[in-house]
Design an enzyme around this catalytic site. Structure first.
Site, PDB file in Angstrom:
ATOM      1  N   GLY A   1       1.470  -1.522   0.061  1.00  0.00           N
ATOM      2  CA  GLY A   1       0.125  -0.018   0.132  1.00  0.00           C
ATOM      3  C   GLY A   1       0.848   1.059  -0.063  1.00  0.00           C
TER       4      GLY A   1
ATOM      5  N   ARG B   1      -0.251  -5.209  -5.197  1.00  0.00           N
ATOM      6  CA  ARG B   1      -0.142  -6.831  -4.228  1.00  0.00           C
ATOM      7  C   ARG B   1      -0.562  -7.514  -5.393  1.00  0.00           C
ATOM      8  NH1 ARG B   1      -0.713  -4.728   0.266  1.00  0.00           N
ATOM      9  NH2 ARG B   1      -2.224  -2.955   1.189  1.00  0.00           N
ATOM     10  N   TYR B   2       0.910  -8.493  -5.373  1.00  0.00           N
ATOM     11  CA  TYR B   2       0.901  -9.842  -6.099  1.00  0.00           C
ATOM     12  C   TYR B   2       1.793 -10.520  -6.002  1.00  0.00           C
ATOM     13  CZ  TYR B   2       3.337 -11.677 -10.184  1.00  0.00           C
ATOM     14  OH  TYR B   2       3.065 -12.860 -11.393  1.00  0.00           O
TER      15      TYR B   2
ATOM     16  N   GLY C   1       6.872  -2.847   3.014  1.00  0.00           N
ATOM     17  CA  GLY C   1       6.772  -3.087   4.699  1.00  0.00           C
ATOM     18  C   GLY C   1       7.186  -4.443   4.550  1.00  0.00           C
ATOM     19  N   ASN C   2       6.027  -4.513   5.543  1.00  0.00           N
ATOM     20  CA  ASN C   2       6.484  -6.125   5.977  1.00  0.00           C
ATOM     21  C   ASN C   2       6.848  -7.719   5.009  1.00  0.00           C
ATOM     22  OD1 ASN C   2       6.296  -6.348   8.723  1.00  0.00           O
ATOM     23  ND2 ASN C   2       4.187  -6.406   8.728  1.00  0.00           N
ATOM     24  N   GLY C   3       5.451  -6.985   3.986  1.00  0.00           N
ATOM     25  CA  GLY C   3       5.635  -8.902   2.408  1.00  0.00           C
ATOM     26  C   GLY C   3       7.055  -7.909   2.143  1.00  0.00           C
ATOM     27  N   THR C   4       7.486  -7.431   1.624  1.00  0.00           N
ATOM     28  CA  THR C   4       7.913  -6.348   1.113  1.00  0.00           C
ATOM     29  C   THR C   4       9.358  -6.906   1.218  1.00  0.00           C
ATOM     30  OG1 THR C   4       7.480  -4.762   0.216  1.00  0.00           O
ATOM     31  CG2 THR C   4       9.641  -4.897  -0.001  1.00  0.00           C
TER      32      THR C   4
ATOM     33  N   ASP D   1       0.797   1.706   8.562  1.00  0.00           N
ATOM     34  CA  ASP D   1      -0.416   1.134   9.483  1.00  0.00           C
ATOM     35  C   ASP D   1       0.930   0.859  11.817  1.00  0.00           C
ATOM     36  OD1 ASP D   1      -2.025   0.387   8.271  1.00  0.00           O
ATOM     37  OD2 ASP D   1      -1.088  -1.496   7.392  1.00  0.00           O
TER      38      ASP D   1
END
Lengths: 388, 388
Positions: free
Chosen positions: B11, B74-75, B102-105, B133
């Site tokens: 995001g 998002r992917y 962020g986290n996912g990255t 967040d």
């Protein structure tokens, strides 16, 4: 020295207190002030406080604070209530009644003036305009609208950038604005748009029934050409085959809202895309960090002028903002009879603006007022993203 | 001179482009830059553009523009996609991969580093933090959060004034914030609150299940004492007897949302009051007119530091912001291993803040950063509204 009572009514704005402060600063010099709590409710039930030093200082501290510090609200101001209010004003020897409000308020004040005459009480009545919807008649625009329009324009531009970034995840966003039966605010959403690729790609105004086919076509075209679509819809919009959507009914008054959710469903079903409805919400009329500096200045001036008219003996009038014909933007404050304002009803957007948004944005620019930062294009010219 | 590829993921925030600009300005001096379109999607499918003069200028123009100008999204970055991506980076002789996310990255970058080692390709990997967040581990906070927290705090304060004005019409407003499973943003809503009468009167955080009785008690108490109530709830909150509410599921990812509407229903039924749920929406992460100037400065600096580490040869690290023990706020940028960040998972609010919001606000103040205008009290001291 006169005894003046002032109150605030209807939905608050970011600058309704600014008008109050402008009025108080001017009127307190020569007069005794009384403050009415919670609009007509307080007027009917006699909730007044005398303007002592503490209260005056407290009010002046609200010059840049959103909301209506005296308390506003909506209240059924029946003929009986009006009659009671006038009798009490007489008993308290209030010479002048002033209210800051919109359509409903000007209509109410007009009735109070008529009732005072009927009761043979010499009451001076003055209305100070405010509205975020810009649906008040007999004035070029009213304080509160400029800041709300700026918020809508800025939020739409920023949310468009946000959505464009995420277009491989979410394709469509539907933003719902305030405005009741008038499209001024929703139409302001495109104020910053400079290219076809930028949002909004479709704006639905309550002045025209929403044609589903036209909406679908516009969204499909944006999706094909730019990969995402931003739709802006006013809360008062109805589908051409339907009615306005009501979020709730409170005290007999319909709270409009929900059309964006209907559009979300429609687009999901018809186009199989990810779509999300979002209400821009009450921040439109209250977010203090994006008020228009011109709106603030005009709001203040409306209060000052209203107070000066008390000395001049004007009555049964609203402070109207007339835009002069001069090349540079200029506003002259003139009296408009409350009777005339009341008979105007809700002022919707004229066709010359609906059919020509560029003309509308030219009209709107000085009201939004502040210097406009330009955003770079969504994609650099001649970029080739090479597939390896 | 190195071949560096940089992308943005997850995001967007109000300042994710600021970090990109800080990075580009520093890195473009000595290296060749490649820009990845649409996050891991572009990384997987090889959508790159070479940093020629036009593109570089276009990127630098985005320093203060919200959204992710390269395209984010998002992917599903599967093991197969990671393997493909590394092979292609190798083929293109990209020496360094940088992502802002962020986290996912950080988790994804960690995997890319491991896969590169497996393929025996000497790839330098650097992560630049961003999140609204504030749920990213191994860092005091991350760019994007300060501006979002400022928006939430300011909007809540302004909306509380707005509602208070209208309390004879509407009594309760329930504001829903972003935050996923962490309460940092929702808790920030009370940052400007200085008296018990001001909103918010109740804040629900996802770290603790929401107890209906406690909520009802707090709202009743606010209604009795102040005539209105503002509730703030994080999108990730679940009732103690229920689950999180999902607005939608897109590409397997749950979009949280809807708890505020549930609370609206509950309060209407149980307390017979007028209540309205309102989502603060995507403006939280994009509204450009209320960004925190410290957030902007830190976002920029994170980019500069990341670029400088490329020369120093650091790899498989994220730029972490460490707050020093000094009395005056000071941040030192230090490397945190991607492995460590990935194993942190989502960082929720610690109990020492949940149980002591004052301590949290002290921690938050320098991040929100800008001077705080104080609002006058809701009612003047010792006012007596006389009933005539």
């Amino acid at each position: 020295m006169k005894n003046i009572a002032i109150g605030q009514a209807g939905g608050p704005t970011s600058v309704i207190n600014t008008t109050l402060v402008g009025f108080v600063k001017q009127a307190m010099k020569e007069n005794k002030l009384h403050f009415i709590e919670n609009g007509y409710d307080g007027l009917t039930h006699g909730q007044f406080s005398e303007g002592n030093e503490t209260i005056l200082k407290w009010i002046l501290d609200h010059e840049h604070i959103p909301g209506a510090c005296l308390g506003s609200g909506r209240y059924a101001f029946t003929d009986e209530n009006i009659s009671t209010a006038v009798r009490h004003l007489k008993k308290m020897s209030i010479n002048t009644l002033v209210f800051i409000g919109g359509n409903g308020t000007m209509e109410a004040l007009n009735k109070v003036g008529i009732e005072a005459a009927r009761q043979k009480y010499d009451l001076q009545v003055i209305g100070l305009p405010k509205t975020v919807d810009n649906d008040l008649g007999c004035t070029d625009h009213a304080p509160g609208f400029g800041s709300a329009a700026k918020f809508v324009a800025q939020a739409t531009r920023d949310l468009s950038r946000d959505l464009y970034s995420m277009k491989n995840f979410e394709q469509v966003r539907i933003l719902e604005t305030m405005g009741r039966n008038a499209g001024w605010l929703a139409a302001a959403s495109g104020f910053f748009k400079t290219t076809a690729e930028e949002g909004p790609h479709f704006i639905a105004l309550p002045e025209k029934p929403l044609d589903q086919e036209q909406l679908l076509k516009a969204v499909k075209s944006a999706l094909t050409n730019y990969g995402y679509a931003v739709v802006v819809v006013s809360e008062g919009v109805a589908f051409s085959n339907g009615k306005q959507f009501q979020h709730d009914v409170v005290g007999g008054r319909a709270i409009l809202g929900g059309i964006s959710k209907q559009i979300e469903q429609l687009l999901k079903e018809e186009l199989k895309v990810t779509a999300r409805a979002e209400l821009l919400g009450m921040s439109q009329r209250s977010f203090s960090q994006s008020v228009s500096s011109r709106d603030t200045a005009e709001a203040y001036q409306v209060g000052v002028v209203g107070a000066s008219w008390i000395e001049e003996g004007l009555s049964n009038v609203m402070v109207s903002m007339e835009r002069t014909e001069k090349k540079d933007y200029e506003i002259v404050m003139k009296p408009a009879s409350l009777q005339a304002v009341a008979s105007c009803g809700e002022r919707v957007m004229p066709l010359r603006f609906i059919d020509n948004l560029e003309a509308y944005y030219k009209w709107l620019a000085p009201i939004i007022g502040d210097p406009i930062t330009s955003y770079p294009p969504l994609a650099p010219k001649n970029t080739v993203f090479t597939h390896y």
